[in-house]
Design a protein around this motif. Structure first.
Motif, PDB file in Angstrom:
ATOM      1  N   THR A  32       0.748  -0.942   0.118  1.00  0.00           N
ATOM      2  CA  THR A  32      -0.012  -0.394  -0.062  1.00  0.00           C
ATOM      3  C   THR A  32       1.236   1.068  -0.399  1.00  0.00           C
ATOM      4  O   THR A  32       1.879   1.228   0.515  1.00  0.00           O
ATOM      5  CB  THR A  32      -0.847   0.014   1.085  1.00  0.00           C
ATOM      6  OG1 THR A  32      -1.770  -1.409   1.334  1.00  0.00           O
ATOM      7  CG2 THR A  32      -1.949   1.334   1.399  1.00  0.00           C
ATOM      8  N   VAL A  33       0.354   2.034  -0.583  1.00  0.00           N
ATOM      9  CA  VAL A  33       1.716   3.238  -1.162  1.00  0.00           C
ATOM     10  C   VAL A  33       1.015   4.497  -0.488  1.00  0.00           C
ATOM     11  O   VAL A  33      -0.160   4.543   0.152  1.00  0.00           O
ATOM     12  CB  VAL A  33       1.990   3.700  -2.454  1.00  0.00           C
ATOM     13  CG1 VAL A  33       2.128   2.680  -3.371  1.00  0.00           C
ATOM     14  CG2 VAL A  33       0.430   4.223  -3.036  1.00  0.00           C
ATOM     15  N   GLN A  34       1.770   5.933   0.660  1.00  0.00           N
ATOM     16  CA  GLN A  34       1.695   6.459   1.091  1.00  0.00           C
ATOM     17  C   GLN A  34       2.554   7.350   0.039  1.00  0.00           C
ATOM     18  O   GLN A  34       3.754   7.386   0.312  1.00  0.00           O
ATOM     19  CB  GLN A  34       2.299   6.398   2.556  1.00  0.00           C
ATOM     20  CG  GLN A  34       1.992   7.716   2.853  1.00  0.00           C
ATOM     21  CD  GLN A  34       1.251   8.659   2.894  1.00  0.00           C
ATOM     22  OE1 GLN A  34      -0.049   7.952   2.996  1.00  0.00           O
ATOM     23  NE2 GLN A  34       1.103   9.661   2.843  1.00  0.00           N
ATOM     24  N   ILE A  35       2.384   8.038  -0.282  1.00  0.00           N
ATOM     25  CA  ILE A  35       3.427   9.845  -0.893  1.00  0.00           C
ATOM     26  C   ILE A  35       3.621  10.484   0.313  1.00  0.00           C
ATOM     27  O   ILE A  35       2.277  11.528   0.626  1.00  0.00           O
ATOM     28  CB  ILE A  35       2.698  10.143  -2.126  1.00  0.00           C
ATOM     29  CG1 ILE A  35       2.303   9.158  -3.694  1.00  0.00           C
ATOM     30  CG2 ILE A  35       3.081  11.825  -2.793  1.00  0.00           C
ATOM     31  CD1 ILE A  35       1.729   9.618  -4.435  1.00  0.00           C
ATOM     32  N   ASP A  36       4.405  11.101   0.229  1.00  0.00           N
ATOM     33  CA  ASP A  36       5.543  12.147   1.011  1.00  0.00           C
ATOM     34  C   ASP A  36       5.674  12.977   0.644  1.00  0.00           C
ATOM     35  O   ASP A  36       6.446  12.915  -0.259  1.00  0.00           O
ATOM     36  CB  ASP A  36       5.768  11.233   2.196  1.00  0.00           C
ATOM     37  CG  ASP A  36       4.993  10.805   3.486  1.00  0.00           C
ATOM     38  OD1 ASP A  36       4.193  10.571   3.583  1.00  0.00           O
ATOM     39  OD2 ASP A  36       5.858   9.866   3.766  1.00  0.00           O
ATOM     40  N   VAL A  37       6.186  14.474   1.201  1.00  0.00           N
ATOM     41  CA  VAL A  37       6.686  15.791   1.644  1.00  0.00           C
ATOM     42  C   VAL A  37       8.015  15.481   1.782  1.00  0.00           C
ATOM     43  O   VAL A  37       8.019  14.952   2.273  1.00  0.00           O
ATOM     44  CB  VAL A  37       6.312  16.426   1.308  1.00  0.00           C
ATOM     45  CG1 VAL A  37       7.305  18.139   1.134  1.00  0.00           C
ATOM     46  CG2 VAL A  37       4.913  16.634   0.397  1.00  0.00           C
ATOM     47  N   VAL A  38       9.748  15.497   0.572  1.00  0.00           N
ATOM     48  CA  VAL A  38      10.587  15.589   1.380  1.00  0.00           C
ATOM     49  C   VAL A  38      11.052  16.492   1.014  1.00  0.00           C
ATOM     50  O   VAL A  38      10.793  17.325  -0.710  1.00  0.00           O
ATOM     51  CB  VAL A  38      10.910  14.469   0.724  1.00  0.00           C
ATOM     52  CG1 VAL A  38      10.190  12.876   1.318  1.00  0.00           C
ATOM     53  CG2 VAL A  38      11.124  14.063  -1.352  1.00  0.00           C
ATOM     54  N   SER A  39      12.330  17.084   1.452  1.00  0.00           N
ATOM     55  CA  SER A  39      12.748  18.381   1.028  1.00  0.00           C
ATOM     56  C   SER A  39      13.662  18.301   0.011  1.00  0.00           C
ATOM     57  O   SER A  39      13.955  18.962  -0.299  1.00  0.00           O
ATOM     58  CB  SER A  39      12.895  18.452   2.661  1.00  0.00           C
ATOM     59  OG  SER A  39      13.996  18.273   3.152  1.00  0.00           O
ATOM     60  N   ASN A  40      14.216  17.085   0.274  1.00  0.00           N
ATOM     61  CA  ASN A  40      15.460  16.685  -0.249  1.00  0.00           C
ATOM     62  C   ASN A  40      14.980  16.449  -2.236  1.00  0.00           C
ATOM     63  O   ASN A  40      14.013  16.100  -2.162  1.00  0.00           O
ATOM     64  CB  ASN A  40      16.492  15.511  -0.262  1.00  0.00           C
ATOM     65  CG  ASN A  40      15.563  14.377   0.266  1.00  0.00           C
ATOM     66  OD1 ASN A  40      14.880  14.274   0.265  1.00  0.00           O
ATOM     67  ND2 ASN A  40      16.512  13.608  -0.605  1.00  0.00           N
ATOM     68  N   THR A  41      15.408  16.385  -3.130  1.00  0.00           N
ATOM     69  CA  THR A  41      15.148  16.423  -3.999  1.00  0.00           C
ATOM     70  C   THR A  41      16.449  15.397  -5.521  1.00  0.00           C
ATOM     71  O   THR A  41      17.571  15.995  -4.955  1.00  0.00           O
ATOM     72  CB  THR A  41      15.152  17.603  -5.624  1.00  0.00           C
ATOM     73  OG1 THR A  41      16.272  18.430  -5.564  1.00  0.00           O
ATOM     74  CG2 THR A  41      14.297  18.510  -5.000  1.00  0.00           C
ATOM     75  N   GLY A  42      15.640  14.332  -5.989  1.00  0.00           N
ATOM     76  CA  GLY A  42      17.398  13.685  -6.775  1.00  0.00           C
ATOM     77  C   GLY A  42      17.462  14.382  -8.011  1.00  0.00           C
ATOM     78  O   GLY A  42      16.877  15.805  -8.202  1.00  0.00           O
ATOM     79  N   GLY A  43      18.222  13.164  -9.102  1.00  0.00           N
ATOM     80  CA  GLY A  43      19.197  14.152  -9.913  1.00  0.00           C
ATOM     81  C   GLY A  43      18.013  13.519 -10.953  1.00  0.00           C
ATOM     82  O   GLY A  43      17.129  12.986 -11.045  1.00  0.00           O
ATOM     83  N   ASN A  44      18.301  13.494 -12.170  1.00  0.00           N
ATOM     84  CA  ASN A  44      17.908  13.070 -13.337  1.00  0.00           C
ATOM     85  C   ASN A  44      18.438  11.732 -13.501  1.00  0.00           C
ATOM     86  O   ASN A  44      19.566  12.536 -14.771  1.00  0.00           O
ATOM     87  CB  ASN A  44      16.969  13.950 -14.265  1.00  0.00           C
ATOM     88  CG  ASN A  44      16.500  13.473 -15.208  1.00  0.00           C
ATOM     89  OD1 ASN A  44      16.120  11.632 -15.421  1.00  0.00           O
ATOM     90  ND2 ASN A  44      16.021  14.084 -16.509  1.00  0.00           N
ATOM     91  N   GLN A  45      18.443  10.872 -13.633  1.00  0.00           N
ATOM     92  CA  GLN A  45      19.576   9.525 -13.719  1.00  0.00           C
ATOM     93  C   GLN A  45      18.701   8.767 -14.778  1.00  0.00           C
ATOM     94  O   GLN A  45      17.759   7.753 -14.462  1.00  0.00           O
ATOM     95  CB  GLN A  45      20.221   9.078 -12.736  1.00  0.00           C
ATOM     96  CG  GLN A  45      20.886   9.239 -11.617  1.00  0.00           C
ATOM     97  CD  GLN A  45      20.811   8.437 -10.316  1.00  0.00           C
ATOM     98  OE1 GLN A  45      21.534   7.615 -10.310  1.00  0.00           O
ATOM     99  NE2 GLN A  45      20.781   9.515  -9.584  1.00  0.00           N
ATOM    100  N   SER A  46      18.775   9.219 -16.259  1.00  0.00           N
ATOM    101  CA  SER A  46      18.375   7.920 -17.313  1.00  0.00           C
ATOM    102  C   SER A  46      17.984   7.021 -18.080  1.00  0.00           C
ATOM    103  O   SER A  46      18.066   6.273 -18.161  1.00  0.00           O
ATOM    104  CB  SER A  46      17.817   9.596 -18.088  1.00  0.00           C
ATOM    105  OG  SER A  46      19.045   9.302 -18.898  1.00  0.00           O
TER     106      SER A  46
END
Length: 589
Positions: A32-46
């Motif tokens: 069961t998924v739970q979407i949360d807000v986080v302060s850090n951001t990730g990169g774009n690793q394609s």
């Protein structure tokens, strides 16, 4: 929780069977998924594995996803020793698959094959970060699942979106100032939609809102545009600016289609209000059959908690179709539900109940509903924040009841209220003043009303063809050229005001035979409307004799032609509003 299917290769590891493997179809329960807000951001690793890329795209928007539960179904002996651990799906893969379904990124919500989900995400790898941003924007506004990550969001975010987007509160406030760009834009959207409910709005003001929201972090998400144009169509229609409302509604529908193309797992029935927008657009164009069809479809999709307003919208259609008994039942049930729930828009349903009572000839009851609606609006917006619409209807009730001085005062109140917000003319108030002057046999004043109408901006408040036609035809009765009345009748027919046109025909056609073409057009449309009522028996209920339904009007038309006399209209004339404002005066004189 979903059950995911995947192929599981089995290898005995025996030299005798070297290189041979058996694929077994196996299952895993997704978390069961739970979407949360986080302060850090990730990169774009394609270049990473696609499920991991999806989770990374979430982090790039300052969101993360957690999973509760979920595991691979145990492999029984002796096969479990033949399973390589690397062949089993990782927990984050199951979590990502569930997330893809939660965000409508899979081609169908019914997909439960892990490899199919992986391939669907791989096909959109190039646009995955943009697609996730769009999906999250819609999830923030359109989902009912909780948003977490901070104590101030766990309960309040869904409560706030419900308050602004569903209940449409005019006075919602929040001190929340989230630093995350997408969440901050959503917060500002809620604030700006609320603010525009207490000020005069035009289509341009919503254009400006869309531009300003999109400026800091372009492009503006489709879901935000969807919310803006839904609100614009609703607000502009409420002000009587139907042309502008039509443009806004078309933009809303375009946004819905764009969103469905981007999020293939999003079914039309999953978009709250889509059927309502279709129905409202059809209603204001006079296509009552399409309106009822759209509302019925929305009724089937919608939850019970949202049906109170839908009942009012259906009651609107039934009222215009003359099915007053069914309209009264739906409107009063909607009102009861809204009052229990504390719905801030209950005043609109009070107004609808007032018009139904007015059309049914119960003027005392109509006056009570309108007085209560006025009081509810003043409580919401303050005495100086209320538009003149309800005052106009209170004037109409007073006029039909013979209280002429009170009617005059109400129309003055309406103009005064509107002038505080908009300098444009309220054509419905002018319609009442023209009918009042005709009732007082002040023909010069009736002609003055026509002059004011003809010199006004076509975009006047509530400036559609119906009030303009009633003013014009009152002036024809007072001595204006008949050609003006013929043009007014043609305008009514063009805009599908069939019952109203039927009641007003005797003012320009002395002989029934002269109106044959118009009667044919009216009868053809009435037959279509009758079929529309027959098609919604669960909403309509039993028909009641005496209601001015399409079927009853068709009977009257047949009788008018049989007797070659307009007198056959008389029994229904008082129940066809607002034509009754001047036809009753004409019949009395």
């Amino acid at each position: 929780m979903s059950r995911w299917r995947f192929p599981l290769p089995l290898d005995s590891h025996l030299a005798l069977f070297a290189g041979q493997a058996v694929k077994l179809l196996w299952y895993a329960n997704g978390p069961t998924v739970q979407i949360d807000v986080v302060s850090n951001t990730g990169g774009n690793q394609s270049d990473e594995e696609i499920f991991s890329a999806l989770l990374q795209a979430m982090q790039a928007q300052s969101f993360t996803v957690l999973g509760k539960g979920g595991e691979v179904t145990a492999v029984p002996a002796p096969w479990r020793v033949w399973v390589k651990s690397t062949a089993l799906p990782q927990p984050q893969h199951l979590l990502a698959a569930e997330l893809a379904r939660e965000l409508w990124l899979l081609p169908s919500p019914e997909i439960n094959d892990l490899d199919v989900a992986r391939e669907a995400l791989e096909a959109r790898r190039a646009t995955l970060h943009d697609d996730v941003r769009e999906a999250l924007a819609y999830w923030l506004l359109g989902s009912t699942h909780p948003l977490g990550g901070r104590p101030d969001l766990q309960k309040s975010w869904r409560r706030d979106t419900d308050e602004v987007l569903v209940r449409r509160s005019p006075d919602w406030t929040s001190r929340r100032r989230p630093p995350e760009p997408l969440l901050a834009a959503a917060q500002r959207l809620l604030e700006e939609l609320t603010r525009r409910r207490s000020i005069p709005v035009t289509l341009a003001s919503y254009d400006e809102l869309a531009d300003s929201l999109g400026a800091p972090t372009p492009p503006l998400p489709i879901a935000f545009r969807q919310a803006i144009w839904w609100e614009a169509g609703y607000q502009l229609a409420a002000r009587g600016l139907h042309r502008e409302a039509g443009v806004a509604t078309d933009r809303y529908r375009d946004a819905c289609k764009e969103l469905q193309e981007l999020l293939p797992g999003l079914d039309e029935g999953d978009i709250p209000g889509f059927g309502v927008s279709v129905g409202q657009r059809a209603y204001y164009k006079g296509d009552f059959g399409l309106a009822l069809k759209a509302y019925q479809k929305e009724w089937q999709f919608d939850s019970e908690r949202h049906r109170s307003r839908l009942r009012r919208l259906i009651a609107n259609v039934f009222t215009d179709l003359g099915a007053l008994t069914a309209a009264r039942r739906l409107a009063e049930q909607a009102l009861s539900d809204q009052q229990i729930a504390g719905d801030p828009e209950a005043y609109k349903t009070l107004g609808r109940c007032g018009e139904i009572a007015l059309r049914a000839g119960n003027l005392e009851r109509a006056a009570d509903f309108y007085q209560r609606s006025q009081a509810a609006q003043e409580e919401l917006y303050g005495a100086v924040g209320v538009s003149g619409q309800t005052a106009v209807y209170r004037g109409h009730v007073a006029l039909l009841a013979g209280r002429l001085d009170e009617a005059a005062d109400r129309y003055v109140d309406a103009h005064t209220a509107d002038a505080r917000k908009d300098t444009r003319l309220n054509a419905y108030a002018l319609m009442g003043e023209a009918a009042l002057a005709l009732r007082r046999q002040d023909h010069a004043e009736v002609i003055t009303c026509l002059d004011r109408l003809e010199s006004s901006d076509e975009m006047s408040i509530n400036g559609d063809s119906l009030p303009r036609a009633v003013v014009t035809l009152a002036a024809v009765v007072a001595g204006a050229p008949r050609d003006k009345g013929l043009a007014a009748i043609n305008g009514l027919l063009k805009d599908n005001y069939m019952a109203e046109t039927l009641a007003l025909l005797p003012l320009v056609y002395r002989q029934v035979g002269m109106a044959s073409k118009a009667l044919n057009r009216i009868a053809d449309t009435l037959r279509q409307w009758d079929k529309a009522l027959v098609a919604v028996p669960e909403l309509m209920g039993e028909r009641v004799d005496g209601d001015p339904t399409p079927q009853a009007l068709l009977t009257v038309i047949a009788e008018v032609r049989k007797r070659d006399s307009w007198l056959a209209l008389t029994p229904l004339t008082s129940r066809i509003f607002p034509a009754s404002l001047i036809t009753m005066v004409k019949s009395a004189t």
